[in-house]
Design a protein around this motif. Sequence first.
Motif, PDB file in Angstrom:
ATOM      1  N   ALA B  99     -53.847  22.364  36.762  1.00 53.00           N
ATOM      2  CA  ALA B  99     -53.866  22.533  38.218  1.00 53.00           C
ATOM      3  C   ALA B  99     -53.223  23.849  38.661  1.00 53.00           C
ATOM      4  O   ALA B  99     -52.463  23.902  39.628  1.00 53.00           O
ATOM      5  CB  ALA B  99     -53.179  21.350  38.903  1.00 53.00           C
ATOM      6  N   VAL B 100     -53.530  24.899  37.952  1.00 54.30           N
ATOM      7  CA  VAL B 100     -53.003  26.219  38.308  1.00 54.30           C
ATOM      8  C   VAL B 100     -53.732  26.756  39.529  1.00 54.30           C
ATOM      9  O   VAL B 100     -54.948  26.616  39.654  1.00 54.30           O
ATOM     10  CB  VAL B 100     -53.185  27.190  37.116  1.00 54.30           C
ATOM     11  CG1 VAL B 100     -52.994  28.626  37.559  1.00 54.30           C
ATOM     12  CG2 VAL B 100     -52.233  26.830  35.992  1.00 54.30           C
ATOM     13  N   ARG B 101     -52.974  27.356  40.447  1.00 54.82           N
ATOM     14  CA  ARG B 101     -53.615  27.951  41.621  1.00 54.82           C
ATOM     15  C   ARG B 101     -53.487  29.465  41.613  1.00 54.82           C
ATOM     16  O   ARG B 101     -54.423  30.188  41.896  1.00 54.82           O
ATOM     17  CB  ARG B 101     -52.966  27.395  42.893  1.00 54.82           C
ATOM     18  CG  ARG B 101     -53.023  25.873  42.961  1.00 54.82           C
ATOM     19  CD  ARG B 101     -53.838  25.403  44.132  1.00 54.82           C
ATOM     20  NE  ARG B 101     -53.247  25.870  45.377  1.00 54.82           N
ATOM     21  CZ  ARG B 101     -52.222  25.258  45.978  1.00 54.82           C
ATOM     22  NH1 ARG B 101     -51.677  24.193  45.444  1.00 54.82           N
ATOM     23  NH2 ARG B 101     -51.754  25.718  47.110  1.00 54.82           N
ATOM     24  N   LYS B 102     -52.292  29.914  41.294  1.00 54.42           N
ATOM     25  CA  LYS B 102     -52.072  31.359  41.388  1.00 54.42           C
ATOM     26  C   LYS B 102     -51.707  31.946  40.022  1.00 54.42           C
ATOM     27  O   LYS B 102     -50.913  31.379  39.280  1.00 54.42           O
ATOM     28  CB  LYS B 102     -50.949  31.643  42.380  1.00 54.42           C
ATOM     29  CG  LYS B 102     -50.769  33.126  42.652  1.00 54.42           C
ATOM     30  CD  LYS B 102     -49.648  33.392  43.623  1.00 54.42           C
ATOM     31  CE  LYS B 102     -50.154  33.286  45.064  1.00 54.42           C
ATOM     32  NZ  LYS B 102     -49.233  33.906  46.011  1.00 54.42           N
ATOM     33  N   GLY B 123     -63.802  31.501  39.264  1.00 58.81           N
ATOM     34  CA  GLY B 123     -63.351  30.160  38.926  1.00 58.81           C
ATOM     35  C   GLY B 123     -62.402  29.570  39.964  1.00 58.81           C
ATOM     36  O   GLY B 123     -61.814  28.524  39.731  1.00 58.81           O
ATOM     37  N   GLY B 124     -62.228  30.263  41.073  1.00 50.98           N
ATOM     38  CA  GLY B 124     -61.452  29.707  42.174  1.00 50.98           C
ATOM     39  C   GLY B 124     -59.951  29.964  42.096  1.00 50.98           C
ATOM     40  O   GLY B 124     -59.177  29.345  42.820  1.00 50.98           O
ATOM     41  N   LEU B 125     -59.512  30.868  41.237  1.00 48.81           N
ATOM     42  CA  LEU B 125     -58.083  31.143  41.133  1.00 48.81           C
ATOM     43  C   LEU B 125     -57.710  32.376  41.944  1.00 48.81           C
ATOM     44  O   LEU B 125     -58.532  33.262  42.153  1.00 48.81           O
ATOM     45  CB  LEU B 125     -57.703  31.378  39.669  1.00 48.81           C
ATOM     46  CG  LEU B 125     -57.875  30.185  38.726  1.00 48.81           C
ATOM     47  CD1 LEU B 125     -57.637  30.613  37.295  1.00 48.81           C
ATOM     48  CD2 LEU B 125     -56.926  29.066  39.109  1.00 48.81           C
ATOM     49  N   GLU B 126     -56.466  32.392  42.362  1.00 46.99           N
ATOM     50  CA  GLU B 126     -55.965  33.611  42.996  1.00 46.99           C
ATOM     51  C   GLU B 126     -55.311  34.452  41.905  1.00 46.99           C
ATOM     52  O   GLU B 126     -54.468  33.964  41.161  1.00 46.99           O
ATOM     53  CB  GLU B 126     -54.941  33.259  44.073  1.00 46.99           C
ATOM     54  CG  GLU B 126     -54.564  34.443  44.925  1.00 46.99           C
ATOM     55  CD  GLU B 126     -53.444  34.123  45.918  1.00 46.99           C
ATOM     56  OE1 GLU B 126     -52.929  35.064  46.538  1.00 46.99           O
ATOM     57  OE2 GLU B 126     -53.074  32.938  46.047  1.00 46.99           O
ATOM     58  N   VAL B 127     -55.711  35.718  41.793  1.00 43.15           N
ATOM     59  CA  VAL B 127     -55.211  36.563  40.717  1.00 43.15           C
ATOM     60  C   VAL B 127     -54.511  37.788  41.295  1.00 43.15           C
ATOM     61  O   VAL B 127     -55.081  38.489  42.140  1.00 43.15           O
ATOM     62  CB  VAL B 127     -56.361  37.065  39.818  1.00 43.15           C
ATOM     63  CG1 VAL B 127     -55.803  37.782  38.606  1.00 43.15           C
ATOM     64  CG2 VAL B 127     -57.253  35.932  39.403  1.00 43.15           C
TER      65      VAL B 127
END
Lengths: 229, 470
Positions: B99-102, B123-127
């Motif tokens: 459940a990683v977001r950032k 993939g919907g992540l904030e990088v």
Amino acid sequence: MSREAILSRLKDFQNREASEVLPEVVPEFPDFDDPLNTFKRQAEKAGTVVLDGQSDENFTAAMRRVLEDAGAVHLLWEKAAIFEKHKIPFEFSNRSQDGGESGVLVSEHAEQGFQLPVQAEIRSLDQVDVPEVAVSVASAETGIAETGTIVESSAAAGSRILSVLPPIHVVLLSPEDVLMNHREFFQSVDLGQHESARLLVTGPSRTADIEKTLIIGVHGPRKLFTILR
Amino acid sequence: MNRIKIDVASALADRRLQATLFPALQRSVESRDEAVSEVENWEELRDYGRRVKLHTLEKLPFYLEKLEKNVVGHGGKVLWAESGEDAVRMILTIARERAVRKVVKSKTMLGEEIHLNQGLLKGGLEVIETDLGEYIVQLCDEMPSHIVTPALHKSRHDVAELFEAKLGMEPTDDVAKLTLTARNVLRRHFLEADLGISGVNFGVAETGTIVVVENEGNARLSTSLPRVHIALMGIEKVIPRTVDLSVLLKLLTRSATGQRLTSYVNLISGPKREGELDGPEEFFLILVDNGRSQIYEDQFLRQTLTCIRCGACQNICPVFQRLGGHAYGTVYQGPIGSILTPQMFPIAAVEEHPFASSLCGACEETCPVKIEIPKILLRLRQQVQEARNHGIQRFRPERIGMLMWAWVVSSSRRYAIASRWLRRLQSVLFRNGRFRPAVPPVSAWQKDRDVPGLAPKRFREYRESEGAEH
Ligand code: SF4
């Protein structure tokens, strides 16, 4: 699966009779008559402020200098064990109200006018919000004269981030822990035996990413002190 | 197949770039030279470095397995990725399961190579890139233009404009203020991120330790604050022993930035241990092939894989000094790019790249691990030519011209006659000291080349008359 594919491809292309043997002898690295002095000079060239704290009097003066320089109100000691190793002439008394690990430093040398108590904390992990006026104090495992480098181990220090997060970082280094050069260090160090991370620190955090202009203090500390103790 | 062309014209016409680039590279070359000149046995160190890397390559499978075993021994996990897409997919899976977001990233050229940011964003992540140079490049949605100094092509004015637009910063030309602003913005991201991704400079097989070299402290934070750390490593980055680091680090930092040592060298052996206060709970090492084992096939070209990505060959290259990195249109640029890119892509797609060099040899001379870049370039040129010769291109006018040229210059008599005639025709063919007639096929050739006029006398004649007394 891809593991096997990659390895078997490499093995196919590998030439059978390996011709390049691993060199046994590491080239010479410079030796110094007075490693401690070289350490000081090199560390200063890299932007570290080296202070002498071998006598209690000098140590107190050095700490005062650090705190004044920083205008700091928080001292973050990585571990209480530092007090023993470096025979810190202050007493750490756990007087915090909330029963946490933060406490107060009291000098045994009140007569020298050292402005303590300073609020000192042994950081607990939910306090990652390190104040901009904090000083972290760590202990160096080794110093390397050749480049004026200090080595911090996560096993001894306990923390990986405290050496980088606060704007001011102080490392206590015993003069007898200073090695000559990098060959000596890498020949003797046992990487990963007891620690998850070792950090070689040579000067404060820096960048030259904009027009190659040198700026001190990016993500890490803008000031690095090494106190010989 | 779309060709990746080298955009010479617009790089040369870009005034701001030209004003920023050359002085910056010049400074890098000077500090490298100074740092190297104080090392008495530099040549010996280079030889050692080259031999260690070549030896490792010869036994690459052995050392990779050893590295894997020791990383696992520290409680780390090791994954193998055939391609860039595979690596991105693995990272996304790890992120989803936790459940990683950032995500915070410290500098990784391999990440650039496999377009990691785009993949993670999709993939919907904030990088967030955390190296200052990378952060600048990410904010303006560009590619790094140098492997060590990604935002080399940006002037302080460019960065100021960018921060004003994207971060709402007051206009300033003060580099210190710009840096401080970035620090404050990125500090927040560090504290919020659940996953940190880093590159790897060296992977020590005998101890299962990865080495990350940096100056800012962002790699230390990216690999220590988030609860998961993923290290991305090209399979060629493995080295046998701890002691080899003494030499390789010395070669790398002095060549890259002219520093005796960078501010920080991280030696990471697995996740947080018992009794440690912080550090990631999980550590992954992803070993990425992505075409490297193909380069490995040819025993001469294989030395390309010994590169330690110091960027010194870029700094010193007269072509790179004029063009900057973006003109190449690829992730790896300059001399190292010109030998790496054609071996990673189908050569037809990047056939200009081995030719973007004057073969002056400065790159090989500066390279800390003595990669024979000019020789490799020649081999790759040959490959390009062979690929072309399969088609009708064999009869290209250029080829006929070259054959005629070879016939003329291979005899001193023919050469003398030809130059005498050319000199006579000079007044007709040349104007203002430049070759004039723009008729095809010569005009195409002339487009990118100045053809200066001939000197009034041949060198021999000159020497025989007035030069004789010297
Ligand atoms: S080819 Fe040599 S000089 Fe160029 S980046 Fe690689 S190691 Fe450095």
